[in-house]
Design a protein around this motif. Structure first.
Motif, PDB file in Angstrom:
ATOM      1  N   UNK A 107     103.668 -34.039   9.351  1.00  0.00           N
ATOM      2  CA  UNK A 107     103.771 -33.251   7.992  1.00  0.00           C
ATOM      3  C   UNK A 107     102.352 -33.085   7.570  1.00  0.00           C
ATOM      4  N   UNK A 108     101.416 -33.913   7.863  1.00  0.00           N
ATOM      5  CA  UNK A 108     100.016 -33.707   7.468  1.00  0.00           C
ATOM      6  C   UNK A 108      99.216 -32.366   7.493  1.00  0.00           C
ATOM      7  N   UNK A 109      99.451 -31.864   8.846  1.00  0.00           N
ATOM      8  CA  UNK A 109      98.864 -30.406   8.859  1.00  0.00           C
ATOM      9  C   UNK A 109      99.685 -29.526   8.045  1.00  0.00           C
ATOM     10  N   UNK A 110     101.018 -29.506   7.926  1.00  0.00           N
ATOM     11  CA  UNK A 110     101.647 -28.691   6.865  1.00  0.00           C
ATOM     12  C   UNK A 110     101.129 -28.920   5.590  1.00  0.00           C
ATOM     13  N   UNK A 111     100.922 -30.237   5.231  1.00  0.00           N
ATOM     14  CA  UNK A 111     100.283 -30.518   3.591  1.00  0.00           C
ATOM     15  C   UNK A 111      99.244 -29.994   3.539  1.00  0.00           C
TER      16      UNK A 111
END
Length: 157
Positions: A107-111
């Motif tokens: 999820x971090x890259x999406x965030x």
């Protein structure tokens, strides 16, 4: 009812808040309110369950909220990202570090792309991700280096 539940929760009257939140969820189901409203209500209920120490129930509710937002809004939506953060915290609370780490890694890259690198949710996710790494008893030296690099990167933003 939401304000009443929030007020009771904030005043640490968690048992009363739970009753209000469960009633609200039941009522909203009967009325057929929009799915996003149901997810908000479930998120509030999960918050109260966690405050009562009912961590497993809270985590299951957080899973329902996360997957509900994925289905409703897709993975690249702010509410889905927030729900992923909340699920990661719930998993961490149950010492399910590998699951929390995998969710945050995904999820971090999406965030970062959707919310921005300096957004508080993105930064919190990165800090939590590093924490999942260094609290893992099976972490290798390379894993620990990744945790340090992640924390240093977070501190720079």
């Amino acid at each position: 009812m939401t304000q009443l539940g929030n007020g009771l929760h904030d005043a640490a009257n968690h048992e009363d808040a739970l009753s209000v939140r469960e009633t609200q969820l039941s009522m909203r189901r009967r009325l057929g309110v929009p799915e996003q409203n149901m997810l908000v209500t479930q998120g509030n209920l999960a918050r109260t369950l966690r405050a009562l120490g009912r961590l497993e129930e809270a985590m299951r509710m957080r899973q329902d909220v996360y997957f509900g937002y994925v289905k409703l809004c897709g993975e690249e939506h702010g509410e889905t990202i927030r729900a992923a953060l909340n699920l990661g915290v719930a998993l961490h609370g149950l010492d399910r570090l590998k699951e929390a780490k995998a969710l945050l890694r995904k999820t971090i890259p999406v965030a970062r792309r959707i919310l921005g690198a300096n957004n508080s949710i993105t930064l919190t996710m990165k800090m939590n991700y590093a924490q999942e790494i260094y609290q893992d008893d099976c972490a290798t030296i390379d894993d620990l280096r990744e945790a340090v690099t992640t924390l240093e990167d977070t501190a720079r933003t």
